[in-house]
Motif scaffolding. Sequence first.
Motif, PDB file in Angstrom:
ATOM      1  N   ALA A  61       0.834  -1.207   0.000  1.00  0.00           N
ATOM      2  CA  ALA A  61       0.000   0.000   0.000  1.00  0.00           C
ATOM      3  C   ALA A  61       0.870   1.260   0.000  1.00  0.00           C
ATOM      4  N   ILE A  62       2.024   1.198   0.670  1.00  0.00           N
ATOM      5  CA  ILE A  62       2.955   2.329   0.660  1.00  0.00           C
ATOM      6  C   ILE A  62       3.446   2.584  -0.759  1.00  0.00           C
ATOM      7  N   LYS A  63       3.789   1.502  -1.454  1.00  0.00           N
ATOM      8  CA  LYS A  63       4.245   1.645  -2.847  1.00  0.00           C
ATOM      9  C   LYS A  63       3.148   2.266  -3.719  1.00  0.00           C
ATOM     10  N   ASP A  64       1.917   1.806  -3.513  1.00  0.00           N
ATOM     11  CA  ASP A  64       0.795   2.351  -4.283  1.00  0.00           C
ATOM     12  C   ASP A  64       0.582   3.837  -3.979  1.00  0.00           C
ATOM     13  N   ALA A  65       0.699   4.199  -2.698  1.00  0.00           N
ATOM     14  CA  ALA A  65       0.527   5.602  -2.299  1.00  0.00           C
ATOM     15  C   ALA A  65       1.641   6.471  -2.887  1.00  0.00           C
ATOM     16  N   MET A  66       2.848   5.906  -2.966  1.00  0.00           N
ATOM     17  CA  MET A  66       3.955   6.655  -3.579  1.00  0.00           C
ATOM     18  C   MET A  66       3.676   6.904  -5.060  1.00  0.00           C
ATOM     19  N   ARG A  67       3.216   5.863  -5.733  1.00  0.00           N
ATOM     20  CA  ARG A  67       2.910   5.996  -7.166  1.00  0.00           C
ATOM     21  C   ARG A  67       1.802   7.027  -7.400  1.00  0.00           C
ATOM     22  N   ALA A  68       0.829   7.029  -6.505  1.00  0.00           N
ATOM     23  CA  ALA A  68      -0.310   7.939  -6.639  1.00  0.00           C
ATOM     24  C   ALA A  68      -0.005   9.336  -6.083  1.00  0.00           C
ATOM     25  N   LYS A  69       1.161   9.471  -5.445  1.00  0.00           N
ATOM     26  CA  LYS A  69       1.562  10.742  -4.818  1.00  0.00           C
ATOM     27  C   LYS A  69       0.522  11.201  -3.792  1.00  0.00           C
TER      28      LYS A  69
END
Length: 148
Positions: free
Chosen positions: A10-18
């Motif tokens: 989820a952290i990776k996804d949040a990073m991608r989504a900024k």
Amino acid sequence: MSLENTISEAIKDAMRAKDKVALDALRAVKSQILLLKTEAKGAEVSEEQETAILQRMIKQRKDSFDQFTAQGRNDLAEVEEAQSKVIEKFLPQQLSAEELESAMKEIIAQTGATSAKDLGKVMGLASKSLAGKSDGKSISEMAKKLLS
């Protein structure tokens, strides 16, 4: 998949989504899980412990939300509320009011409680059996309502 791995994804996804709010909330959760693992000294972290961490973090954010709202700091209150919603996604499905009332009636019947004097017995059993499914405040309010 463990909660730690789920949070990492989820952290990776949040990073991608900024998504800064989600990223901050997820990093805080991961930090708490790592602290728990460090304190456990290599012992496996149980699902109950992970759920307790999530519930504690949500409670902290809701308390902060209330304080910020009372002080007129809506900008900070909104951040706390948004982080709380991000963390709630990782909790098990919460009981509805009707389901909580039904479960509390069963617990009251098991303990043989008849009045508010027996609240301690009821709360002890309810806190253990409903851990992760409902927060302590809701359990307490329902127990008081049913025992009065």
